[in-house]
Design a protein around this motif. Structure first.
Motif, short mmCIF file in Angstrom:
data_model
loop_
_atom_site.label_atom_id
_atom_site.label_comp_id
_atom_site.label_asym_id
_atom_site.label_seq_id
_atom_site.Cartn_x
_atom_site.Cartn_y
_atom_site.Cartn_z
N MET A 1 -2.21 -52.93 -16.67
CA MET A 1 -2.23 -51.87 -17.68
C MET A 1 -2.98 -50.64 -17.17
SD MET A 1 -1.15 -51.18 -20.67
CE MET A 1 -1.46 -50.33 -22.16
N ILE A 2 -4.10 -50.86 -16.48
CA ILE A 2 -4.89 -49.74 -15.96
C ILE A 2 -4.07 -48.94 -14.97
CG2 ILE A 2 -6.91 -49.09 -14.60
CD1 ILE A 2 -8.35 -51.47 -15.90
N GLU A 3 -3.30 -49.64 -14.10
CA GLU A 3 -2.48 -48.94 -13.12
C GLU A 3 -1.46 -48.02 -13.81
OE1 GLU A 3 -2.97 -52.29 -12.93
OE2 GLU A 3 -4.31 -52.36 -11.23
N MET A 4 -0.86 -48.51 -14.90
CA MET A 4 0.13 -47.70 -15.61
C MET A 4 -0.53 -46.45 -16.19
SD MET A 4 3.27 -47.81 -15.99
CE MET A 4 3.86 -46.18 -16.29
N GLN A 5 -1.76 -46.59 -16.67
CA GLN A 5 -2.49 -45.43 -17.20
C GLN A 5 -2.76 -44.42 -16.09
OE1 GLN A 5 -5.85 -47.26 -19.09
NE2 GLN A 5 -4.79 -47.49 -21.03
N ILE A 6 -3.07 -44.91 -14.90
CA ILE A 6 -3.32 -44.03 -13.77
C ILE A 6 -2.03 -43.29 -13.40
CG2 ILE A 6 -3.88 -43.94 -11.30
CD1 ILE A 6 -5.85 -46.27 -11.86
N ILE A 7 -0.93 -44.03 -13.35
CA ILE A 7 0.37 -43.42 -13.03
C ILE A 7 0.74 -42.40 -14.10
CG2 ILE A 7 2.84 -43.89 -12.77
CD1 ILE A 7 1.94 -46.64 -11.55
N SER A 8 0.51 -42.74 -15.35
CA SER A 8 0.81 -41.81 -16.45
C SER A 8 0.02 -40.52 -16.32
CB SER A 8 0.50 -42.48 -17.79
OG SER A 8 1.33 -43.59 -17.99
N LYS A 9 -1.26 -40.64 -16.02
CA LYS A 9 -2.11 -39.46 -15.85
C LYS A 9 -1.67 -38.67 -14.62
CE LYS A 9 -4.51 -39.80 -19.42
NZ LYS A 9 -4.14 -38.89 -20.49
N PHE A 58 9.12 -34.16 -8.78
CA PHE A 58 7.85 -33.58 -8.38
C PHE A 58 7.69 -33.46 -6.86
CE2 PHE A 58 6.45 -35.13 -12.67
CZ PHE A 58 6.26 -33.87 -13.20
N GLU A 59 8.72 -33.88 -6.13
CA GLU A 59 8.72 -33.77 -4.67
C GLU A 59 7.55 -34.51 -4.05
OE1 GLU A 59 8.85 -29.50 -4.29
OE2 GLU A 59 11.04 -29.49 -4.41
N VAL A 60 7.31 -35.73 -4.53
CA VAL A 60 6.32 -36.63 -3.95
C VAL A 60 7.03 -37.93 -3.61
CG1 VAL A 60 4.37 -35.63 -5.21
CG2 VAL A 60 5.58 -37.59 -6.19
N THR A 61 6.41 -38.72 -2.75
CA THR A 61 7.01 -40.01 -2.44
C THR A 61 6.72 -40.97 -3.58
OG1 THR A 61 5.04 -40.88 -1.33
CG2 THR A 61 6.62 -39.62 0.04
N LEU A 65 3.28 -41.58 -5.95
CA LEU A 65 3.30 -41.67 -7.41
C LEU A 65 2.72 -43.00 -7.90
CD1 LEU A 65 4.19 -40.24 -10.02
CD2 LEU A 65 6.39 -41.39 -9.78
N LEU A 66 3.04 -44.08 -7.20
CA LEU A 66 2.63 -45.40 -7.65
C LEU A 66 1.25 -45.82 -7.17
CD1 LEU A 66 5.96 -47.38 -7.18
CD2 LEU A 66 5.00 -46.45 -9.29
N SER A 67 0.74 -45.18 -6.15
CA SER A 67 -0.51 -45.60 -5.56
C SER A 67 -1.69 -45.37 -6.49
CB SER A 67 -0.75 -44.85 -4.25
OG SER A 67 -2.00 -45.21 -3.72
N THR A 68 -2.56 -46.36 -6.54
CA THR A 68 -3.82 -46.20 -7.27
C THR A 68 -4.96 -45.96 -6.27
OG1 THR A 68 -4.17 -48.60 -7.29
CG2 THR A 68 -3.10 -47.61 -9.22
N ASP A 69 -4.59 -45.81 -5.00
CA ASP A 69 -5.54 -45.52 -3.93
C ASP A 69 -6.10 -44.11 -4.14
OD1 ASP A 69 -6.91 -45.02 -1.58
OD2 ASP A 69 -5.32 -45.77 -0.28
N GLU A 70 -7.38 -43.95 -3.98
CA GLU A 70 -8.02 -42.65 -4.19
C GLU A 70 -7.46 -41.58 -3.26
OE1 GLU A 70 -12.24 -42.46 -4.49
OE2 GLU A 70 -12.34 -44.28 -5.69
N GLN A 71 -6.93 -41.99 -2.12
CA GLN A 71 -6.34 -41.04 -1.18
C GLN A 71 -5.24 -40.21 -1.84
OE1 GLN A 71 -4.59 -43.03 2.14
NE2 GLN A 71 -3.43 -41.26 2.82
N TYR A 72 -4.53 -40.83 -2.78
CA TYR A 72 -3.42 -40.15 -3.43
C TYR A 72 -3.80 -39.59 -4.80
CZ TYR A 72 -0.57 -42.39 0.12
OH TYR A 72 -0.05 -42.81 1.30
N MET A 73 -5.04 -39.74 -5.19
CA MET A 73 -5.47 -39.28 -6.51
C MET A 73 -5.96 -37.84 -6.43
SD MET A 73 -4.88 -41.70 -8.56
CE MET A 73 -5.75 -41.18 -10.01
N PRO A 74 -5.67 -37.05 -7.44
CA PRO A 74 -6.17 -35.67 -7.47
C PRO A 74 -7.68 -35.65 -7.64
CG PRO A 74 -4.90 -36.18 -9.45
CD PRO A 74 -4.82 -37.37 -8.57
#
Length: 114
Positions: A1-9, A58-61, A65-74
């Motif tokens: 569930m947390i991952e989906m919230q991250i993806i949603s945000k 959005f022109e992203v891979t 989009l699916l990664s919860t890794d901080e590397q891909y987080m804004p």
């Protein structure tokens, strides 16, 4: 569930970075505005084909989009700016809705006068 919230945000963040309101994204996804809102708030699950469509828009891979890794987080700074932009867009949407109501009321009054 947390991952989906991250993806949603993340979807919301990407939309805000493009300076799109939910109506624009809804049009691109061929969805209603409430459906986009549910996606961005994590109230609905998103199937893989929809996620691929969103990534393409959005022109992203898909990985980004699916990664919860901080590397891909804004960064927090961008998230804060995005949140402010989101509030402004909500106000713009409210103004648009009020303008539509005003036009509708004008039309009703005009018909009554004729």
């Amino acid at each position: 569930m947390i991952e989906m919230q991250i993806i949603s945000k993340k979807i919301q963040y990407l939309r805000q970075q493009k300076r799109w309101n939910q109506s624009i994204l809804a049009e691109k996804l061929k969805l209603s505005v409430p459906a986009v809102s549910k996606i961005e708030t994590g109230m609905t699950d998103i199937n893989m084909s929809r996620l691929m469509q969103i990534a393409e828009i959005f022109e992203v891979t898909l990985m980004e989009l699916l990664s919860t890794d901080e590397q891909y987080m804004p960064s927090a700074e961008y998230q804060e700016a995005g949140a402010i932009r989101a509030k402004l867009m909500l106000r713009e949407d409210e103004i648009t809705q009020l303008q539509k109501k005003l036009i509708d009321l004008y039309e009703v009054c005009r018909k009554d006068l004729l």
